[in-house]
Design an enzyme around this catalytic site. Structure first.
Site, PDB file in Angstrom:
ATOM      1  N   LYS A  79      16.875 -14.718  -2.382  1.00 45.33           N
ATOM      2  CA  LYS A  79      16.390 -13.923  -3.510  1.00 45.33           C
ATOM      3  C   LYS A  79      17.492 -13.040  -4.096  1.00 45.33           C
ATOM      4  CE  LYS A  79      11.992 -13.668  -1.047  1.00 45.33           C
ATOM      5  NZ  LYS A  79      12.494 -13.804   0.329  1.00 45.33           N
ATOM      6  N   TYR A 111      17.757  -8.576   2.789  1.00 43.95           N
ATOM      7  CA  TYR A 111      17.384  -8.564   4.205  1.00 43.95           C
ATOM      8  C   TYR A 111      18.577  -8.425   5.150  1.00 43.95           C
ATOM      9  CZ  TYR A 111      13.020 -10.638   2.409  1.00 43.95           C
ATOM     10  OH  TYR A 111      11.864 -10.905   1.713  1.00 43.95           O
ATOM     11  N   ASP A 170      13.012 -18.511   4.875  1.00 41.88           N
ATOM     12  CA  ASP A 170      13.015 -17.588   3.741  1.00 41.88           C
ATOM     13  C   ASP A 170      13.886 -16.379   4.058  1.00 41.88           C
ATOM     14  OD1 ASP A 170      11.262 -16.684   1.155  1.00 41.88           O
ATOM     15  OD2 ASP A 170      11.646 -14.968   2.468  1.00 41.88           O
ATOM     16  N   HIS A 213      13.844 -11.183  -6.957  1.00 38.32           N
ATOM     17  CA  HIS A 213      13.085 -10.486  -5.912  1.00 38.32           C
ATOM     18  C   HIS A 213      12.003  -9.562  -6.477  1.00 38.32           C
ATOM     19  CE1 HIS A 213      13.694  -9.258  -1.448  1.00 38.32           C
ATOM     20  NE2 HIS A 213      12.429  -9.172  -1.784  1.00 38.32           N
TER      21      HIS A 213
END
Length: 306
Positions: free
Chosen positions: A88, A58, A53, A121
């Protein structure tokens, strides 16, 4: 090389059938050095993890892509098809004209031709920006054009850029809104969930509408900016763990699994990676479940503004 066969949940929609491993490896990190994450991904694959994931926010897509390429080169997996990759759409790209290009950018960083699951997200948009920022300055937040953004997400699936589409941090109201016009309904809702924030209303709604729930921060996000020690320090969970000869983490993960949800775990420690998989050959008792259901609830922060 020994590995554990992790159970799967089927992501169903009118356009595809896709199966997601109930335990995924999370890659959110504040560390600018991707080397530890890449080493952990390779170790996780050796142990049996197949679901990874990530998110554009990120900053881990490129590192994860490099790790996947290395795993294929080393023969740790026979083909890309053995892996399940989730990413996302960040709030600054949650605009109809930016969705497809944002996904293509993620694919480029991951060195992949398709995702298995692409999620919105958060249920808000923010001012378009090149840099992904969290938390978002409140003056940059704006309402999302749900219908148009979701239509672009559906187009991503129709183009084969992702096998399935879904959402993250969506409330029941948000989900009802999407379902009122979706041609392809969301197959997954990834939310913060653990024994101290059980998300019962969201889980019940998702269950009734064929939407898989995946839990992030199953231990409360210890050490994270949005988290606390509320799970690992919980006396009820500590007592159950002692009685069962398990860790509090294993009790929490097993509880999530017994609710029919998937779970995203983040650890770069080999022993913890192994421990997190050791939840399938035992079960919580009805008394354990009753005690956990009585734990006072602490809402997790699920706002992109922090």
């Amino acid at each position: 090389m020994t590995s554990i066969n992790i159970p799967k949940l089927v992501l169903g929609s009118s356009a595809s059938l896709n199966a997601i491993a109930v335990i995924g490896f999370g890659t959110s990190s504040n560390d600018s050095d991707s080397a530890p994450m890449k080493r952990a991904v390779l170790e996780a694959i050796k142990l049996g993890y197949r679901h990874f994931d990530t998110a554009s926010l990120y900053g881990s897509e490129q590192g994860l892509g490099e790790a996947i390429a290395e795993a294929l080169k080393l023969g740790l997996v026979a083909s890309r098809d053995e892996l399940f990759i989730t990413s996302k759409l960040w709030c600054s790209d949650s605009h109809p004209h930016l969705v497809i290009s944002a996904l293509k950018t993620s694919l480029q960083k991951l060195q992949l031709e398709y995702l298995d699951l692409y999620l919105i997200h958060f249920p808000v948009s923010s001012k378009p920006a090149e840099n992904k920022v969290y938390p978002i300055d409140e003056k940059d937040l704006m309402p999302m054009d749900f219908k148009s953004v979701w239509a672009a997400m559906e187009e991503c699936q129709q183009l084969g850029l992702t096998k399935s589409i879904g959402v993250s941090n969506f409330s029941v109201d948000n989900l009802q809104n999407i379902l009122s016009f979706a041609t392809i309904p969301p197959s997954c809702n990834q939310v913060g969930m653990n024994p101290t924030w059980q998300q019962k209303e969201v889980r019940e709604f998702c269950g009734a509408n064929n939407i898989i729930v995946t839990a992030f921060s199953p231990l409360g996000g210890k050490g994270a900016s949005w988290g606390s020690n509320v799970v690992v320090d919980n006396e009820v969970l500590i007592d159950i763990a002692k009685a069962r000869g398990k860790s509090v983490a294993q009790v929490s993960l097993r509880w999530v699994y017994e609710q029919g949800a998937g779970v995203i775990c983040k650890s770069y420690n080999k022993e913890r990676l192994k421990e997190n998989l050791d939840i399938f050959d035992w079960a919580l008792t009805q008394d354990d479940l009753h005690k956990i259901s009585s734990i006072p609830q602490h809402k997790m922060n699920d706002s992109p503004a922090g």
